[in-house]
Scaffold this motif. Structure first.
Motif, PDB file in Angstrom:
ATOM      1  N   ARG A 152       0.691  10.657  26.283  1.00 22.51           N
ATOM      2  CA  ARG A 152       1.575  10.896  27.692  1.00 22.51           C
ATOM      3  C   ARG A 152       1.007  10.019  28.725  1.00 22.51           C
ATOM      4  N   LEU A 153      -0.454   9.767  28.804  1.00 20.22           N
ATOM      5  CA  LEU A 153      -1.221   9.119  29.953  1.00 20.22           C
ATOM      6  C   LEU A 153      -0.745   7.639  29.659  1.00 20.22           C
ATOM      7  N   LYS A 154      -0.672   7.370  28.380  1.00 17.24           N
ATOM      8  CA  LYS A 154      -0.114   5.873  28.070  1.00 17.24           C
ATOM      9  C   LYS A 154       1.339   5.493  28.662  1.00 17.24           C
ATOM     10  N   ALA A 155       2.187   6.374  28.360  1.00 14.37           N
ATOM     11  CA  ALA A 155       3.538   6.349  28.864  1.00 14.37           C
ATOM     12  C   ALA A 155       3.625   6.267  30.361  1.00 14.37           C
ATOM     13  N   TRP A 156       2.932   7.033  31.162  1.00  9.16           N
ATOM     14  CA  TRP A 156       2.811   7.040  32.257  1.00  9.16           C
ATOM     15  C   TRP A 156       2.208   5.729  32.810  1.00  9.16           C
ATOM     16  N   GLY A 157       1.164   5.394  32.343  1.00  7.36           N
ATOM     17  CA  GLY A 157       0.528   4.265  32.956  1.00  7.36           C
ATOM     18  C   GLY A 157       1.482   3.010  32.642  1.00  7.36           C
ATOM     19  N   GLU A 158       2.049   3.055  31.527  1.00  6.51           N
ATOM     20  CA  GLU A 158       2.801   1.848  31.494  1.00  6.51           C
ATOM     21  C   GLU A 158       4.071   1.853  32.137  1.00  6.51           C
ATOM     22  N   LEU A 159       4.673   2.812  32.527  1.00  6.85           N
ATOM     23  CA  LEU A 159       5.729   3.155  33.437  1.00  6.85           C
ATOM     24  C   LEU A 159       5.257   2.630  34.976  1.00  6.85           C
ATOM     25  N   LEU A 160       4.028   2.693  35.220  1.00  8.73           N
ATOM     26  CA  LEU A 160       3.505   2.389  36.549  1.00  8.73           C
ATOM     27  C   LEU A 160       3.402   0.857  36.331  1.00  8.73           C
ATOM     28  N   ASP A 161       2.761   0.491  35.406  1.00  4.22           N
ATOM     29  CA  ASP A 161       2.552  -1.012  35.100  1.00  4.22           C
ATOM     30  C   ASP A 161       3.915  -1.765  35.247  1.00  4.22           C
ATOM     31  N   ASP A 162       4.974  -1.171  34.743  1.00  3.48           N
ATOM     32  CA  ASP A 162       6.245  -1.734  34.463  1.00  3.48           C
ATOM     33  C   ASP A 162       6.709  -1.728  35.920  1.00  3.48           C
ATOM     34  N   GLY A 163       6.535  -1.063  36.688  1.00  3.76           N
ATOM     35  CA  GLY A 163       7.006  -0.818  38.154  1.00  3.76           C
ATOM     36  C   GLY A 163       8.288   0.064  38.134  1.00  3.76           C
ATOM     37  N   LEU A 164       8.418   0.678  36.860  1.00  6.80           N
ATOM     38  CA  LEU A 164       9.781   1.491  37.007  1.00  6.80           C
ATOM     39  C   LEU A 164       9.435   2.972  37.613  1.00  6.80           C
ATOM     40  N   ILE A 165       8.135   3.359  37.850  1.00  4.90           N
ATOM     41  CA  ILE A 165       7.729   4.484  38.574  1.00  4.90           C
ATOM     42  C   ILE A 165       6.981   4.040  39.812  1.00  4.90           C
ATOM     43  N   ASP A 166       7.383   4.447  41.247  1.00  3.74           N
ATOM     44  CA  ASP A 166       6.625   4.088  42.245  1.00  3.74           C
ATOM     45  C   ASP A 166       5.518   5.180  42.472  1.00  3.74           C
ATOM     46  N   PRO A 167       4.248   4.881  42.606  1.00  2.00           N
ATOM     47  CA  PRO A 167       3.362   5.950  42.734  1.00  2.00           C
ATOM     48  C   PRO A 167       3.419   6.740  43.953  1.00  2.00           C
ATOM     49  N   HIS A 168       4.254   6.147  45.065  1.00  2.00           N
ATOM     50  CA  HIS A 168       4.351   7.037  46.307  1.00  2.00           C
ATOM     51  C   HIS A 168       5.421   7.881  46.163  1.00  2.00           C
ATOM     52  N   ASP A 169       6.305   7.726  45.144  1.00  2.00           N
ATOM     53  CA  ASP A 169       7.358   8.712  44.969  1.00  2.00           C
ATOM     54  C   ASP A 169       7.128   9.570  43.813  1.00  2.00           C
ATOM     55  N   ALA A 170       6.251   9.646  42.830  1.00  2.00           N
ATOM     56  CA  ALA A 170       6.065  10.378  41.875  1.00  2.00           C
ATOM     57  C   ALA A 170       4.510  10.473  41.405  1.00  2.00           C
ATOM     58  N   VAL A 171       4.124  11.919  41.250  1.00  2.00           N
ATOM     59  CA  VAL A 171       2.607  11.815  40.922  1.00  2.00           C
ATOM     60  C   VAL A 171       2.432  12.674  39.695  1.00  2.00           C
ATOM     61  N   MET A 172       1.588  12.616  38.796  1.00  6.28           N
ATOM     62  CA  MET A 172       1.488  13.151  37.620  1.00  6.28           C
ATOM     63  C   MET A 172      -0.012  14.170  37.706  1.00  6.28           C
ATOM     64  N   ILE A 173       0.547  15.411  37.499  1.00  5.82           N
ATOM     65  CA  ILE A 173      -0.824  16.264  37.454  1.00  5.82           C
ATOM     66  C   ILE A 173      -1.125  16.435  36.110  1.00  5.82           C
ATOM     67  N   GLN A 174      -2.434  16.432  35.439  1.00  4.66           N
ATOM     68  CA  GLN A 174      -2.695  16.773  34.035  1.00  4.66           C
ATOM     69  C   GLN A 174      -4.092  17.721  34.154  1.00  4.66           C
ATOM     70  N   VAL A 175      -3.531  19.171  33.610  1.00  6.28           N
ATOM     71  CA  VAL A 175      -4.602  20.070  33.661  1.00  6.28           C
ATOM     72  C   VAL A 175      -5.020  19.983  32.106  1.00  6.28           C
ATOM     73  N   ALA A 176      -6.342  19.636  32.078  1.00  4.96           N
ATOM     74  CA  ALA A 176      -6.717  19.980  30.558  1.00  4.96           C
ATOM     75  C   ALA A 176      -8.054  20.690  30.605  1.00  4.96           C
ATOM     76  N   THR A 177      -7.582  21.689  30.066  1.00  5.58           N
ATOM     77  CA  THR A 177      -8.719  22.748  29.906  1.00  5.58           C
ATOM     78  C   THR A 177      -9.912  22.505  29.127  1.00  5.58           C
ATOM     79  N   PRO A 178     -11.044  22.558  29.479  1.00 11.54           N
ATOM     80  CA  PRO A 178     -12.210  22.344  28.569  1.00 11.54           C
ATOM     81  C   PRO A 178     -12.000  22.906  27.540  1.00 11.54           C
ATOM     82  N   SER A 179     -12.361  22.413  26.371  1.00  9.87           N
ATOM     83  CA  SER A 179     -12.220  23.196  24.654  1.00  9.87           C
ATOM     84  C   SER A 179     -13.279  22.470  23.799  1.00  9.87           C
ATOM     85  N   ARG A 180     -13.776  23.459  23.034  1.00 12.28           N
ATOM     86  CA  ARG A 180     -14.611  22.989  21.938  1.00 12.28           C
ATOM     87  C   ARG A 180     -15.634  21.608  22.126  1.00 12.28           C
TER      88      ARG A 180
END
Ligand code: ADQ
Length: 760
Positions: free
Chosen positions: A298-326
């Motif tokens: 998921r992060l790879k896809a999001w990073g690439e979309l930003l790299d490619d300029g297909l997403i403007d970080p001013h327009d879209a934000v990603m929240i990733q909740v990652a609960t501590p586990s094991r």
């Protein structure tokens, strides 16, 4: 969860007992040493808590989350909680090891390599036993025990061994792998047998159920019809049916949906958007930090979309909740490092000053905060590489009564079978994932509404209450549990009964008008010898039997595991003594006054099919015997017997184990393990049934039986008030009197002859 109170009477019996690795609460030790309990997070707890509230008397057996001594049982939220002790070593080997580093990766399509150590298995076995031992005594007679998840796969069988009177269900929250993958698991057959102790096995997806059934068919060779598995029983116990069914788990949909009405939560959702700098779109991921959840993809896809300029970080934000586990398992430490490195890199390259491109949250949130996040999210990404169900997908849908928002859902999550209106993706295909994210961000409102309406219909109709209700109802219908067969044990140890006690019993017995006197042969009339053919019966005992058989109103029988012809050649009894061979499968000539028609021999008749089965059993037993020198195979007209008395070293145990393992694959065969013998009979046999039939055929008012072996217990088990059971030698028995040896048998028979003779 409110504070819990320890109760004196917590150890009572309950209609419904849930067994899961974790209790629904976590223990925390306060600075003053006292224990505090707080609700523990996780899908199962959320699911079961609401169900337990609807039961009158519910109990939950599980680990409290802290290694070391377990607290005493206590009550919380109207439930009785029974903490199970796990030591630090159990936590490392049973929980972090076999459960989370062997089973978890293997059951999730080996996304990371499963690791295996034999010490982990030993610990898994002993921890499972502890859960079973805690659960078995707290279920009410005829009650229900519901075991959950991959950490406890041996528990159903272990409970069944103690409590055949309860219904046992098992639900697997994670996927069940294909037989090809499952076959890699060391101890795979033990796991299958452990699970098959249940009456009903539930899985998330149809494919999981099918995978399980084919593993049973391929690896255990059990007979299967549709989704019913026929588990062969040993000895006289019948074949047991186990049902396999799909029950996709869900959430407390109405409760989640209702939270969205709360003005405070609405405000929190609005505030969240403002805190993020009022972006046009918020994209959300919520997962335990687990490699199965596809967070890296998921992060790879999001990073690439930003790299490619297909997403403007001013327009879209990603929240990733990652609960501590094991966090003590190596693969999880590595994952955390990688995820945090990637988030740092994306933010470093793309985040505008003062706000993130990815807002990363490595901690827990309460239900209300979680709902606020779902309400704020325009797109939720569920990109699991493999997931049993995925409750986050359903929680998002339940949080959107406004019909806005888009769910991107991996086809590898169980939820994909139901949530057909989501935007489906193969998360392994990063290009496809990127396209799906762009499509979701651009999806027109009407299209969102249409999809969300369909998704909501599914989630609101099929909630966790329905899930649990369906499972429990199906369990109820899956056949009545067997009545509690606690084999009655009257005597233990070796000490013979008092002589006076035996004398009183014999005197009373000799007074009964019509008698049946029956006896086992080896170990009773003849001492046990290693060479079966060299057996030397006690001549005086045989004489006493013969003379008894000539008295009026007395029927006499010898009942043996030996073949009839064999028994005959070693005893040379007159026709007044009935000979029963092969544990009841062969009956010799009857004296004319016995009612032969009582003997229903039809089920004992050999057919061509039975002959073939017997030939194949004999061949397999011979193979086992060849592998264990000293063991030998005896053939009888209706049975084949493996004798292990003369095996070397562990040969006797190993050969017996192989034979019993083989027995599991033979549903229609009566397998009777005895003293260093295992008999495979292709007709149903038991000495108990044989003696019962003889008692009826001779119209006996009471019977006496002498036996030394476990196979004789089937006779002792049916002793009536006037009947007399004499166990010869040591061991637990249902007989009421014990005598020492064959010499004592001779004494008993001679005394009976005397007493009965006087009666004339
Ligand atoms: P999990 O792997 O734990 O469960 P999931 O079904 O997503 O996965 O359930 C996670 C639960 O934890 C959800 O209710 C979620 O809201 C909650 N959660 C996640 N992060 C959180 C956080 N930071 N704070 C608070 N709550 C958080 C296993 C299987 C799944 C299966 C469930 C139930 O792996 O496939 O769906 O059991 O059977």
């Amino acid at each position: 969860m409110p504070s819990a109170s320890s109760t004196q009477d917590a150890q009572r019996q309950h209609e419904l007992v849930v067994v899961a690795n974790r209790l629904p609460v976590d223990s925390r030790t306060l600075p003053d040493g006292a224990t505090e309990w707080v609700t523990s997070p996780g899908g199962l707890v959320t699911a079961m808590e609401s169900v337990m509230r609807t039961v009158d008397s519910g109990a939950w057996v599980g680990w409290g989350g802290t290694a070391g001594e377990a607290p005493e049982p206590f009550e919380a939220d109207g439930m009785s909680l029974y903490p199970v002790r796990l030591d630090q070593e159990d936590v490392e080997r049973y929980y972090e090891g076999f459960s989370n580093a062997t089973l978890w990766p293997l059951y999730h399509d080996v996304i990371v390599d499963p690791e295996f150590h034999r010490t982990w298995w030993d610990s898994y076995l002993s921890a499972n036993r502890r859960f079973a031992e805690a659960a078995a005594p707290v279920a009410a007679p005829g009650g229900t025990i519901w075991v959950h998840d991959y950490q406890l796969q041996l528990v159903p069988q272990m409970i069944r061994a103690k409590r055949s009177d309860v219904r046992i269900g098992f639900f697997n929250h994670i996927p069940f792998p294909s037989v090809e993958l499952f076959s890699q698991l060391p101890k795979r057959n033990s796991i299958l047998r452990g699970l098959l102790g249940a009456d009903l096995l539930g899985f998330q997806r149809e494919s999981d159920s099918l995978n399980f059934v084919s593993a049973v068919r391929r690896l255990l060779g059990y007979h299967v019809e549709g989704m019913t598995i026929f588990v062969p029983g040993l000895g006289a116990s019948p074949v047991r049916e186990v049902q396999v069914q799909t029950f996709p788990i869900s959430i407390d949909s109405a409760a989640v949906s209702a939270l969205t009405e709360d003005p405070q939560i609405r405000e929190r959702a609005a505030q969240l958007r403002r805190d993020l700098g009022d972006p046009a779109k918020i994209v959300l991921g919520v997962d335990r930090l687990d490699y199965t959840k596809g967070i890296r993809h998921r992060l790879k896809a999001w990073g690439e979309l930003l790299d490619d300029g297909l997403i403007d970080p001013h327009d879209a934000v990603m929240i990733q909740v990652a609960t501590p586990s094991r966090e003590r398992v190596e693969a999880y430490r590595q994952l955390r490092d990688e995820v945090e490195l990637t988030v740092g890199r994306i933010n470093g390259e793309h985040a505008p000053i003062g706000r993130p491109a990815v807002s990363y949250q490595h901690h827990s949130f309460d239900r209300r905060d979680m709902t606020a996040m779902f309400m704020a999210a325009d797109v939720v990404l569920v990109t699991a590489l493999r997931d049993g169900m995925n409750l986050v997908a359903k929680e998002y849908v339940a949080s959107r009564p406004d019909l806005h928002g888009v769910l991107v859902l991996s086809e590898f999550a169980g939820a994909a079978d139901e949530l057909r209106a989501a935007v489906m993706v193969n998360p392994h295909d990063i290009d496809e994932l990127k396209a799906a994210i762009l499509r979701s961000l651009a999806m027109p409102a009407e299209e969102q509404e249409e999809a969300m309406r369909s998704l909501r219909h599914q989630v609101m109709e099929h909630d966790v209450q329905t899930w649990a209700h369906n499972f429990l109802q199906q369990l109820e219908e899956s056949g009545d549990p067997e009545p509690a067969v606690t084999p009655t044990i009257h005597l233990t140890g070796e000490t013979p009964s008092e002589a006076g006690e035996v004398e009183t019993a014999l005197t009373a017995f000799a007074e009964v008008p019509r008698l049946l006197i029956a006896s086992d042969f080896d170990g009773v009339i003849a001492p046990i010898v290693s060479d079966r053919d060299a057996v030397q019966p006690d001549a005086a005992a045989l004489t006493a039997l013969r003379e008894l058989s000539e008295l009026p109103g007395v029927a006499v029988a010898l009942v043996s595991g030996r073949a009839l012809a064999d028994l005959d050649s070693h005893t040379r009894m007159p026709s007044s003594v009935v000979l029963v061979g092969s544990h009841g499968a062969e009956v010799g000539a009857l004296p004319p006054w016995m009612q032969a028609e009582v003997l229903d021999q039809s089920s004992l008749t050999m057919t061509e099919q039975k002959e073939e089965l017997l030939a194949s059993i004999t061949a397999t037993l011979r193979r086992i015997a060849r592998a264990h020198p000293g063991t030998e195979v005896e053939t009888k007209p209706t049975a084949a017997v493996l004798h292990t008395r003369n095996a070397k070293g562990r040969g006797s145990i190993n050969a017996t184990e192989s034979a019993l393992e083989y027995a599991m694959t033979l549903p229609d065969v009566t397998v009777t393990p005895g003293k260093e013998v295992v008999e495979f009979a292709v007709v149903p046999t038991s000495k108990g049934a044989a003696v019962d039939t003889l008692a009826r055929a001779s119209a006996a008012d009471a019977w006496l039986y002498l036996g030394d072996d476990v196979t004789d217990e089937s006779v002792f088990a049916q002793l009536g008030d006037r009947d007399l059971g004499l166990k010869v030698g040591g061991g637990d028995t249902a007989a009421r009197l014990r005598i020492a040896d064959t010499e004592a048998v001779r004494g008993v028979l001679q005394r009976l002859l005397e007493l009965r003779g006087q009666r004339r």
